[in-house]
Write a protein that holds these residues in place. Structure first.
Motif, PDB file in Angstrom:
ATOM      1  N   GLN A  50     -50.565  -9.608 -36.664  1.00  0.00           N
ATOM      2  CA  GLN A  50     -49.111  -9.690 -36.565  1.00  0.00           C
ATOM      3  C   GLN A  50     -48.396  -8.377 -36.889  1.00  0.00           C
ATOM      4  OE1 GLN A  50     -47.810 -12.066 -35.175  1.00  0.00           O
ATOM      5  NE2 GLN A  50     -48.692 -14.047 -35.720  1.00  0.00           N
ATOM      6  N   THR A  51     -49.103  -7.401 -37.446  1.00  0.00           N
ATOM      7  CA  THR A  51     -48.421  -6.164 -37.839  1.00  0.00           C
ATOM      8  C   THR A  51     -47.872  -5.408 -36.631  1.00  0.00           C
ATOM      9  OG1 THR A  51     -50.606  -5.096 -37.928  1.00  0.00           O
ATOM     10  CG2 THR A  51     -49.663  -5.837 -40.008  1.00  0.00           C
ATOM     11  N   GLY A  52     -48.553  -5.483 -35.501  1.00  0.00           N
ATOM     12  CA  GLY A  52     -48.051  -4.822 -34.303  1.00  0.00           C
ATOM     13  C   GLY A  52     -46.725  -5.421 -33.844  1.00  0.00           C
ATOM     14  N   ARG A  53     -46.607  -6.733 -33.938  1.00  0.00           N
ATOM     15  CA  ARG A  53     -45.358  -7.413 -33.560  1.00  0.00           C
ATOM     16  C   ARG A  53     -44.205  -6.983 -34.469  1.00  0.00           C
ATOM     17  NH1 ARG A  53     -44.262 -12.068 -30.883  1.00  0.00           N
ATOM     18  NH2 ARG A  53     -46.474 -12.592 -30.748  1.00  0.00           N
ATOM     19  N   VAL A  54     -44.469  -6.950 -35.771  1.00  0.00           N
ATOM     20  CA  VAL A  54     -43.426  -6.568 -36.720  1.00  0.00           C
ATOM     21  C   VAL A  54     -43.009  -5.115 -36.505  1.00  0.00           C
ATOM     22  CG1 VAL A  54     -42.868  -6.293 -39.170  1.00  0.00           C
ATOM     23  CG2 VAL A  54     -44.244  -8.241 -38.416  1.00  0.00           C
ATOM     24  N   THR A  55     -43.989  -4.251 -36.263  1.00  0.00           N
ATOM     25  CA  THR A  55     -43.687  -2.839 -36.034  1.00  0.00           C
ATOM     26  C   THR A  55     -42.831  -2.647 -34.792  1.00  0.00           C
ATOM     27  OG1 THR A  55     -45.765  -2.171 -37.096  1.00  0.00           O
ATOM     28  CG2 THR A  55     -44.711  -0.567 -35.665  1.00  0.00           C
ATOM     29  N   SER A  56     -43.150  -3.353 -33.727  1.00  0.00           N
ATOM     30  CA  SER A  56     -42.371  -3.233 -32.491  1.00  0.00           C
ATOM     31  C   SER A  56     -40.924  -3.670 -32.708  1.00  0.00           C
ATOM     32  CB  SER A  56     -43.016  -4.083 -31.384  1.00  0.00           C
ATOM     33  OG  SER A  56     -44.294  -3.590 -31.058  1.00  0.00           O
ATOM     34  N   LEU A  57     -40.727  -4.764 -33.440  1.00  0.00           N
ATOM     35  CA  LEU A  57     -39.370  -5.225 -33.721  1.00  0.00           C
ATOM     36  C   LEU A  57     -38.619  -4.211 -34.578  1.00  0.00           C
ATOM     37  CD1 LEU A  57     -37.220  -7.465 -33.570  1.00  0.00           C
ATOM     38  CD2 LEU A  57     -38.252  -8.474 -35.625  1.00  0.00           C
ATOM     39  N   TRP A  58     -39.289  -3.672 -35.581  1.00  0.00           N
ATOM     40  CA  TRP A  58     -38.672  -2.700 -36.487  1.00  0.00           C
ATOM     41  C   TRP A  58     -38.262  -1.432 -35.737  1.00  0.00           C
ATOM     42  CZ3 TRP A  58     -36.781  -2.025 -41.286  1.00  0.00           C
ATOM     43  CH2 TRP A  58     -36.760  -0.749 -41.836  1.00  0.00           C
ATOM     44  N   VAL A  59     -39.212  -0.864 -34.982  1.00  0.00           N
ATOM     45  CA  VAL A  59     -38.944   0.380 -34.266  1.00  0.00           C
ATOM     46  C   VAL A  59     -37.899   0.146 -33.166  1.00  0.00           C
ATOM     47  CG1 VAL A  59     -39.952   2.151 -32.776  1.00  0.00           C
ATOM     48  CG2 VAL A  59     -41.213   1.335 -34.781  1.00  0.00           C
ATOM     49  N   TYR A 119     -32.152 -12.562 -30.166  1.00  0.00           N
ATOM     50  CA  TYR A 119     -33.218 -13.088 -29.307  1.00  0.00           C
ATOM     51  C   TYR A 119     -34.579 -12.561 -29.751  1.00  0.00           C
ATOM     52  CZ  TYR A 119     -36.346 -13.468 -25.331  1.00  0.00           C
ATOM     53  OH  TYR A 119     -37.436 -13.713 -24.531  1.00  0.00           O
ATOM     54  N   TYR A 120     -34.697 -11.243 -29.888  1.00  0.00           N
ATOM     55  CA  TYR A 120     -35.989 -10.661 -30.244  1.00  0.00           C
ATOM     56  C   TYR A 120     -36.388 -11.010 -31.679  1.00  0.00           C
ATOM     57  CZ  TYR A 120     -36.083  -8.044 -25.904  1.00  0.00           C
ATOM     58  OH  TYR A 120     -36.126  -7.691 -24.574  1.00  0.00           O
ATOM     59  N   THR A 121     -35.420 -11.058 -32.587  1.00  0.00           N
ATOM     60  CA  THR A 121     -35.740 -11.426 -33.967  1.00  0.00           C
ATOM     61  C   THR A 121     -36.216 -12.864 -34.051  1.00  0.00           C
ATOM     62  OG1 THR A 121     -34.071  -9.865 -34.788  1.00  0.00           O
ATOM     63  CG2 THR A 121     -34.845 -11.542 -36.316  1.00  0.00           C
ATOM     64  N   ASN A 122     -35.522 -13.763 -33.378  1.00  0.00           N
ATOM     65  CA  ASN A 122     -35.924 -15.173 -33.397  1.00  0.00           C
ATOM     66  C   ASN A 122     -37.287 -15.365 -32.732  1.00  0.00           C
ATOM     67  OD1 ASN A 122     -35.213 -18.165 -33.684  1.00  0.00           O
ATOM     68  ND2 ASN A 122     -35.571 -18.006 -31.490  1.00  0.00           N
ATOM     69  N   ARG A 123     -37.533 -14.646 -31.631  1.00  0.00           N
ATOM     70  CA  ARG A 123     -38.819 -14.747 -30.949  1.00  0.00           C
ATOM     71  C   ARG A 123     -39.968 -14.353 -31.861  1.00  0.00           C
ATOM     72  NH1 ARG A 123     -40.421 -10.113 -26.887  1.00  0.00           N
ATOM     73  NH2 ARG A 123     -40.574  -9.161 -28.954  1.00  0.00           N
ATOM     74  N   ASP A 124     -39.823 -13.225 -32.554  1.00  0.00           N
ATOM     75  CA  ASP A 124     -40.905 -12.736 -33.392  1.00  0.00           C
ATOM     76  C   ASP A 124     -41.037 -13.545 -34.683  1.00  0.00           C
ATOM     77  OD1 ASP A 124     -41.473 -10.843 -31.507  1.00  0.00           O
ATOM     78  OD2 ASP A 124     -40.346  -9.243 -32.480  1.00  0.00           O
ATOM     79  N   THR A 126     -40.366 -16.709 -35.071  1.00  0.00           N
ATOM     80  CA  THR A 126     -41.014 -17.965 -34.705  1.00  0.00           C
ATOM     81  C   THR A 126     -42.521 -17.790 -34.574  1.00  0.00           C
ATOM     82  OG1 THR A 126     -39.016 -18.700 -33.537  1.00  0.00           O
ATOM     83  CG2 THR A 126     -41.080 -19.814 -32.997  1.00  0.00           C
ATOM     84  N   ALA A 127     -42.951 -16.680 -33.970  1.00  0.00           N
ATOM     85  CA  ALA A 127     -44.381 -16.417 -33.819  1.00  0.00           C
ATOM     86  C   ALA A 127     -45.051 -16.165 -35.170  1.00  0.00           C
ATOM     87  CB  ALA A 127     -44.596 -15.224 -32.899  1.00  0.00           C
ATOM     88  N   LEU A 128     -44.341 -15.523 -36.102  1.00  0.00           N
ATOM     89  CA  LEU A 128     -44.924 -15.193 -37.390  1.00  0.00           C
ATOM     90  C   LEU A 128     -45.210 -16.424 -38.246  1.00  0.00           C
ATOM     91  CD1 LEU A 128     -42.796 -12.052 -38.329  1.00  0.00           C
ATOM     92  CD2 LEU A 128     -45.233 -12.085 -37.789  1.00  0.00           C
ATOM     93  N   VAL A 129     -44.397 -17.467 -38.103  1.00  0.00           N
ATOM     94  CA  VAL A 129     -44.570 -18.671 -38.925  1.00  0.00           C
ATOM     95  C   VAL A 129     -45.200 -19.818 -38.142  1.00  0.00           C
ATOM     96  CG1 VAL A 129     -42.694 -18.057 -40.478  1.00  0.00           C
ATOM     97  CG2 VAL A 129     -42.196 -19.416 -38.442  1.00  0.00           C
ATOM     98  N   ASP A 130     -45.700 -19.526 -36.956  1.00  0.00           N
ATOM     99  CA  ASP A 130     -46.352 -20.556 -36.147  1.00  0.00           C
ATOM    100  C   ASP A 130     -47.721 -20.892 -36.745  1.00  0.00           C
ATOM    101  OD1 ASP A 130     -47.145 -22.287 -34.152  1.00  0.00           O
ATOM    102  OD2 ASP A 130     -47.802 -20.689 -32.802  1.00  0.00           O
ATOM    103  N   LYS A 217     -41.017 -27.276 -52.541  1.00  0.00           N
ATOM    104  CA  LYS A 217     -41.099 -27.049 -51.104  1.00  0.00           C
ATOM    105  C   LYS A 217     -42.340 -26.219 -50.793  1.00  0.00           C
ATOM    106  CE  LYS A 217     -38.735 -24.776 -47.228  1.00  0.00           C
ATOM    107  NZ  LYS A 217     -38.981 -25.855 -46.260  1.00  0.00           N
ATOM    108  N   THR A 218     -43.096 -26.638 -49.801  1.00  0.00           N
ATOM    109  CA  THR A 218     -44.308 -25.926 -49.404  1.00  0.00           C
ATOM    110  C   THR A 218     -44.067 -25.159 -48.111  1.00  0.00           C
ATOM    111  OG1 THR A 218     -45.763 -27.568 -50.452  1.00  0.00           O
ATOM    112  CG2 THR A 218     -46.719 -26.174 -48.732  1.00  0.00           C
ATOM    113  N   ASN A 219     -44.363 -23.884 -48.113  1.00  0.00           N
ATOM    114  CA  ASN A 219     -44.277 -23.043 -46.914  1.00  0.00           C
ATOM    115  C   ASN A 219     -45.682 -22.655 -46.466  1.00  0.00           C
ATOM    116  OD1 ASN A 219     -41.462 -23.006 -46.633  1.00  0.00           O
ATOM    117  ND2 ASN A 219     -41.255 -21.358 -48.128  1.00  0.00           N
ATOM    118  N   THR A 220     -45.839 -22.476 -45.172  1.00  0.00           N
ATOM    119  CA  THR A 220     -47.150 -22.105 -44.626  1.00  0.00           C
ATOM    120  C   THR A 220     -46.999 -21.001 -43.589  1.00  0.00           C
ATOM    121  OG1 THR A 220     -47.016 -23.821 -42.913  1.00  0.00           O
ATOM    122  CG2 THR A 220     -48.112 -24.422 -44.973  1.00  0.00           C
ATOM    123  N   PHE A 221     -48.046 -20.216 -43.437  1.00  0.00           N
ATOM    124  CA  PHE A 221     -48.125 -19.233 -42.358  1.00  0.00           C
ATOM    125  C   PHE A 221     -49.589 -18.912 -42.116  1.00  0.00           C
ATOM    126  CE2 PHE A 221     -48.381 -16.437 -45.986  1.00  0.00           C
ATOM    127  CZ  PHE A 221     -49.127 -15.353 -45.574  1.00  0.00           C
TER     128      PHE A 221
END
Length: 293
Positions: A50-59, A119-124, A126-130, A217-221
């Motif tokens: 997932q680090t590549g996805r986060v980096t792309s959004l950040w940059v 749009y791009y933030t929500n897309r990424d 959603t993928a990170l917590v899927d 509350k329990t969170n998962t990823f």
């Protein structure tokens, strides 16, 4: 006879210097560090899936912000240069009460910009917590004041941590002795995050991801570690007096080394799963495990 000449000759030089500065900054983006926005890791060997996805959004967000900034500052400087008051010009410029095209642009353009970013933030995000994919390893991380417990749910063993002491004192070695979480490389790990007392946040900076741990509350990823190595972890939510000492270490190792560590925990008698009933005193000997009364 021409008192304004020196001043006028300096303006093109200033403009040229500004343009050269922009070019230098743009060319510096050729380095790998700048291309990643100074985030940890390498684009050739991402630490997790997932680090590549986060980096792309950040940059991408920074590039969009820089483009907007350059356009905005360019228009401001253009107006300052073109519509400046000249010597001997005492005429008041034309005053406009409104300009419909510009005002419409001021409303529509920001909406479009925010919409694209959303749009791009929500897309990424959603993928990170899927967590719909089948995980190979299941780990429960429990935050407590001020350390961590890790339950290896598939192997039915656990690791427990104690609060770091004398942080910053030379020679104590307290940071190196913090609880260590072992993860097998190239295996999908599902984390279940819980808190015993107050809100904490599970954060491994090199993974470029963190998620809150909220009592009740329990969170998962899920994440797939792709590079063996040792990574620092910490709590990213102010949780009390010793928040800064709430540290842990992540070791991404081969499957063989992971299995060996599990057997070490089993040999120590650390079988079962630690529950959420502990007090903040972290008394491991007297605290009940899950399923015990």
């Amino acid at each position: 006879m021409h008192p304004d000449t020196p001043r006028r000759t300096r303006r093109p030089a200033l403009l040229l210097a500004s343009l050269l500065g922009v070019v230098v900054v743009a060319l510096s983006g050729c380095t790998a560090e700048v291309q990643r926005g100074w985030l940890p890791g390498s684009s050739e060997a991402e630490i997790t899936d997932q680090t590549g996805r986060v980096t792309s959004l950040w940059v991408g967000s920074w590039i969009a912000a820089l483009i907007v900034g350059v356009i905005t500052w360019g228009l401001i400087l253009w107006c300052v240069a073109v519509y400046r008051k000249r010597k001997g010009d005492d005429t008041l410029p034309v005053q406009l009460r409104y300009h419909v095209p510009l005002e419409v642009m001021y409303v529509i353009l920001p909406i479009i910009m925010v919409g694209v970013l959303f749009y791009y933030t929500n897309r990424d995000t959603t993928a990170l917590v899927d967590t719909s994919a089948e995980a190979d390893v299941h780990v429960q991380a429990i935050g407590k004041q001020w350390s961590w417990d890790f339950n290896y749910l598939d192997e039915d063993v656990y690791e427990t941590g104690q609060q770091a002491q004398d942080i910053g004192t030379a020679g104590t070695g307290s940071l190196a002795d913090q609880v260590t979480l072992y993860l097998p490389v190239d295996k999908r790990v599902e984390f279940t995050l819980d808190a015993r007392d107050v809100i904490h946040s599970f954060w491994v900076p090199s993974f470029l991801f963190k998620l809150d741990m909220i009592p009740g509350k329990t969170n998962t990823f899920q994440v797939v570690p792709q590079q063996e190595g040792v990574y620092a972890g910490k709590c990213a939510e102010l949780c009390g007096e010793f928040h800064s000492s709430m540290l842990f270490t992540v070791r991404v190792v081969s499957q063989e080394e992971y299995d060996a560590h599990i057997e070490e925990l089993r040999a120590k008698g650390q079988e079962g799963a630690l529950g959420l009933e502990y007090s903040r005193q972290q008394d491991v000997e007297t605290a009940p495990k899950e399923g015990e009364n």
